[in-house]
Design a protein around this motif. Structure first.
Motif, PDB file in Angstrom:
ATOM      1  N   ILE A 130     -25.565  -8.865  65.929  1.00  0.00           N
ATOM      2  CA  ILE A 130     -25.294  -8.660  64.713  1.00  0.00           C
ATOM      3  C   ILE A 130     -23.869  -9.120  64.635  1.00  0.00           C
ATOM      4  N   ALA A 131     -23.519 -10.206  63.635  1.00  0.00           N
ATOM      5  CA  ALA A 131     -22.075 -10.571  63.299  1.00  0.00           C
ATOM      6  C   ALA A 131     -21.249  -9.741  62.524  1.00  0.00           C
ATOM      7  N   ASP A 132     -21.823  -9.025  61.571  1.00  0.00           N
ATOM      8  CA  ASP A 132     -21.432  -8.134  60.660  1.00  0.00           C
ATOM      9  C   ASP A 132     -22.498  -7.160  60.071  1.00  0.00           C
ATOM     10  N   GLY A 133     -21.932  -5.914  59.511  1.00  0.00           N
ATOM     11  CA  GLY A 133     -22.756  -5.050  58.940  1.00  0.00           C
ATOM     12  C   GLY A 133     -23.739  -4.083  60.042  1.00  0.00           C
ATOM     13  N   HIS A 134     -22.936  -3.534  60.994  1.00  0.00           N
ATOM     14  CA  HIS A 134     -23.510  -2.851  61.966  1.00  0.00           C
ATOM     15  C   HIS A 134     -23.869  -1.359  61.323  1.00  0.00           C
ATOM     16  N   HIS A 135     -23.070  -0.782  60.356  1.00  0.00           N
ATOM     17  CA  HIS A 135     -23.239   0.444  59.835  1.00  0.00           C
ATOM     18  C   HIS A 135     -24.522   0.247  58.703  1.00  0.00           C
ATOM     19  N   ARG A 136     -24.752  -0.914  58.247  1.00  0.00           N
ATOM     20  CA  ARG A 136     -26.247  -1.002  57.615  1.00  0.00           C
ATOM     21  C   ARG A 136     -27.223  -1.158  58.627  1.00  0.00           C
ATOM     22  N   THR A 168     -20.172   2.486  65.526  1.00  0.00           N
ATOM     23  CA  THR A 168     -20.217   2.719  64.149  1.00  0.00           C
ATOM     24  C   THR A 168     -19.857   4.381  64.035  1.00  0.00           C
ATOM     25  N   ARG A 169     -19.350   4.734  62.924  1.00  0.00           N
ATOM     26  CA  ARG A 169     -18.886   5.891  62.380  1.00  0.00           C
ATOM     27  C   ARG A 169     -19.881   6.770  61.938  1.00  0.00           C
ATOM     28  N   LYS A 170     -20.503   8.003  62.408  1.00  0.00           N
ATOM     29  CA  LYS A 170     -21.588   8.669  61.919  1.00  0.00           C
ATOM     30  C   LYS A 170     -21.475   8.975  60.402  1.00  0.00           C
ATOM     31  N   ASP A 171     -20.120   9.331  60.117  1.00  0.00           N
ATOM     32  CA  ASP A 171     -20.017   9.545  58.480  1.00  0.00           C
ATOM     33  C   ASP A 171     -20.421   8.543  57.728  1.00  0.00           C
ATOM     34  N   LYS A 172     -20.097   7.235  58.133  1.00  0.00           N
ATOM     35  CA  LYS A 172     -20.447   6.102  57.206  1.00  0.00           C
ATOM     36  C   LYS A 172     -22.081   5.956  57.309  1.00  0.00           C
ATOM     37  N   GLU A 173     -22.852   6.101  58.585  1.00  0.00           N
ATOM     38  CA  GLU A 173     -23.891   5.874  58.845  1.00  0.00           C
ATOM     39  C   GLU A 173     -24.740   6.856  57.734  1.00  0.00           C
ATOM     40  N   ASP A 174     -24.216   8.190  57.969  1.00  0.00           N
ATOM     41  CA  ASP A 174     -24.909   9.221  56.970  1.00  0.00           C
ATOM     42  C   ASP A 174     -25.051   8.888  55.618  1.00  0.00           C
ATOM     43  N   GLU A 175     -23.807   8.113  55.182  1.00  0.00           N
ATOM     44  CA  GLU A 175     -23.788   7.986  53.701  1.00  0.00           C
ATOM     45  C   GLU A 175     -24.840   6.888  53.349  1.00  0.00           C
ATOM     46  N   ARG A 176     -24.808   5.859  54.112  1.00  0.00           N
ATOM     47  CA  ARG A 176     -25.962   4.771  53.856  1.00  0.00           C
ATOM     48  C   ARG A 176     -27.402   5.352  53.989  1.00  0.00           C
ATOM     49  N   VAL A 177     -27.553   6.166  55.123  1.00  0.00           N
ATOM     50  CA  VAL A 177     -28.990   6.831  55.135  1.00  0.00           C
ATOM     51  C   VAL A 177     -29.367   7.556  53.960  1.00  0.00           C
ATOM     52  N   PRO A 217     -27.649  -7.047  53.032  1.00  0.00           N
ATOM     53  CA  PRO A 217     -28.178  -7.318  53.933  1.00  0.00           C
ATOM     54  C   PRO A 217     -27.230  -7.069  55.285  1.00  0.00           C
ATOM     55  N   VAL A 218     -27.873  -7.220  56.252  1.00  0.00           N
ATOM     56  CA  VAL A 218     -27.265  -7.021  57.763  1.00  0.00           C
ATOM     57  C   VAL A 218     -26.759  -8.737  58.010  1.00  0.00           C
ATOM     58  N   PHE A 219     -25.877  -9.005  58.677  1.00  0.00           N
ATOM     59  CA  PHE A 219     -25.467 -10.490  59.038  1.00  0.00           C
ATOM     60  C   PHE A 219     -25.808 -10.760  60.449  1.00  0.00           C
ATOM     61  N   LEU A 220     -26.919 -11.400  60.656  1.00  0.00           N
ATOM     62  CA  LEU A 220     -27.292 -11.639  61.981  1.00  0.00           C
ATOM     63  C   LEU A 220     -27.075 -13.342  62.474  1.00  0.00           C
TER      64      LEU A 220
END
Length: 411
Positions: A206-212, A124-133, A145-148
């Motif tokens: 995790i299938a999809d949604g790693h940043h979420r 994951t990219r920190k900048d994308k994480e920061d934005e969602r936090v 939702p995260v896709f599990l």
């Protein structure tokens, strides 16, 4: 593994098709704006709050996300959305073309993510994480939702399917032709059966949604610091996800297009490619029919590429992936694309657009050469995740996508 029911914030039946939206990160700001122009209820006004402004804004500014919170509160105030009266599990079925997948929305443990019981396959990219936090903390909700997935077990799959019947709460077809059906399960005994069934499952993936997922965990850690007397039962200790059995999921091809031949003539390029791949000219479009076959489109012609012996290690979870074979033997050494994450000469085309899109991009001169990939398998994804490894970028394209705004987790 922990599966936890929750009291969702969700739309009324009449409003669900107007509110529900694609994941925030698969649409551009412009696409979200276009939807909002004709649909004042869209969930993009929450997940992409920059569209409230008529000038460029910094989405790392909390004040931008206040607009998202205000839109969510407006939907609640006007009766378009409401909070469930008791914890529930939400059975979720998607129909797309000839494909059906049935799982459920619930909340999942932040601690199990930290302990790597919820396994990842992407960086994951920190900048994308920061934005969602910032987004989650300001809005006070996990808005998508995260896709599990879990390794399919007949007894668990049947337990879920049992509740995918009768009058649904929601049943609508979205703008992509995907039908979404939701049943609300509130019966405590039936919920407990599902919760208990997962207790001896070893891992989720995790299938999809790693940043979420990563942002939900970081949000929880922040809120734990701000609330040192937390008990572990607070909503922020869990994150919103939809989970499905692995046998029902479908990964589409994720293809590559490159703008030039790195200074090589076509003849020089083909000669270099032939050192690592067997090249077979193809009449018409070539769509890879099995693992270790790659389609290549160059100057109006399709070719079938098959990697020669010694170009990869079949026993290595990463090295044996077709995207790795292409990267290691062609994109990097021949076309000079060392880092496909950052190199502006390469782009990625989801299989949802069809193989014809690759041909169009080359024929119109936007790109010089295209590569059609055979889809990464679910089994490959599980193997990589179990070994704690990271897939190359753009290895998987899951379809259909989960909708955001059908159920929301307030934290």
């Amino acid at each position: 593994m922990i599966v936890r029911p929750f009291r969702a914030l969700r739309p009324t039946r009449e409003m669900v098709s107007k509110i529900a939206a694609k994941p925030y990160d698969v649409v551009t700001e412009e696409q979200a704006r276009e939807v909002a122009k004709v649909n004042p209820y869209t969930w993009y006004k929450v997940t992409r709050p920059e569209i409230h402004f008529d000038h460029p804004v910094d989405t790392l500014d909390p004040q931008v996300h206040v607009k998202g919170k205000e839109h969510m509160e407006w939907l609640i105030k006007n009766g378009y959305m409401f909070v469930e009266d008791k914890p529930a599990i939400y059975i979720y079925q998607q129909h797309w073309r000839d494909h059906v997948q049935t799982g459920f929305f619930a909340t999942f443990s932040v601690d199990e993510y930290i302990e790597n019981k919820i396994k990842k396959h992407e960086l994951t990219r920190k900048d994308k994480e920061d934005e969602r936090v910032i987004h989650f903390k300001v809005v006070g909700a996990q808005t998508g939702p995260v896709f599990l997935m879990y390794k399919s077990r007949p007894e668990i799959d049947e337990l879920i399917m049992k509740h995918a019947s009768g009058e649904p709460e929601y049943d609508f077809v979205d703008e992509s032709g995907v039908r979404h059906i939701v049943w609300v399960l509130k019966d405590d005994n039936e919920i407990q059966k599902i919760v208990d069934a997962f207790k001896d499952v070893d891992a989720f993936y995790i299938a999809d949604g790693h940043h979420r997922a990563a942002a939900s965990v970081r949000t929880a850690l922040d809120l734990r610091q701000e609330n040192p007397n937390y008990t572990g039962e607070e909503e922020f200790n869990y994150f919103l996800a939809a989970i499905f059995p692995h046998t029902q999921l479908r990964i589409l091809d994720y293809n590559r297009v490159v703008k030039d031949l790195n200074g090589l003539s076509e003849e020089e390029f083909m000669k270099k490619v032939s050192e690592k791949f067997t090249i077979t000219p193809w009449d018409g479009i070539y769509k890879p029919e099995r693992k270790h076959t790659i389609g290549m489109y160059l100057s109006g012609k399709w070719y079938k590429l098959e990697p020669k012996p010694g170009t990869y290690d079949e026993n290595d979870a990463i090295d044996s992936l077709d995207v790795s074979i292409l990267q290691k033997n062609l994109l990097a050494p021949i076309l000079g694309i060392e880092n496909p994450r950052t190199d502006k000469r390469i782009d990625f085309v989801g299989g949802i657009l069809g193989i014809e899109e690759l041909q169009r991009l080359v024929d119109e001169g936007k790109f010089k050469v295209a590569f059609a990939m055979y889809p990464t398998s679910i089994e490959d994804l599980i193997k990589v995740s179990d070994e704690g490894k990271i897939m190359p970028p753009k290895s998987t394209w899951f379809e259909p996508k989960l909708k955001s705004g059908i159920v929301v987790h307030l934290i």
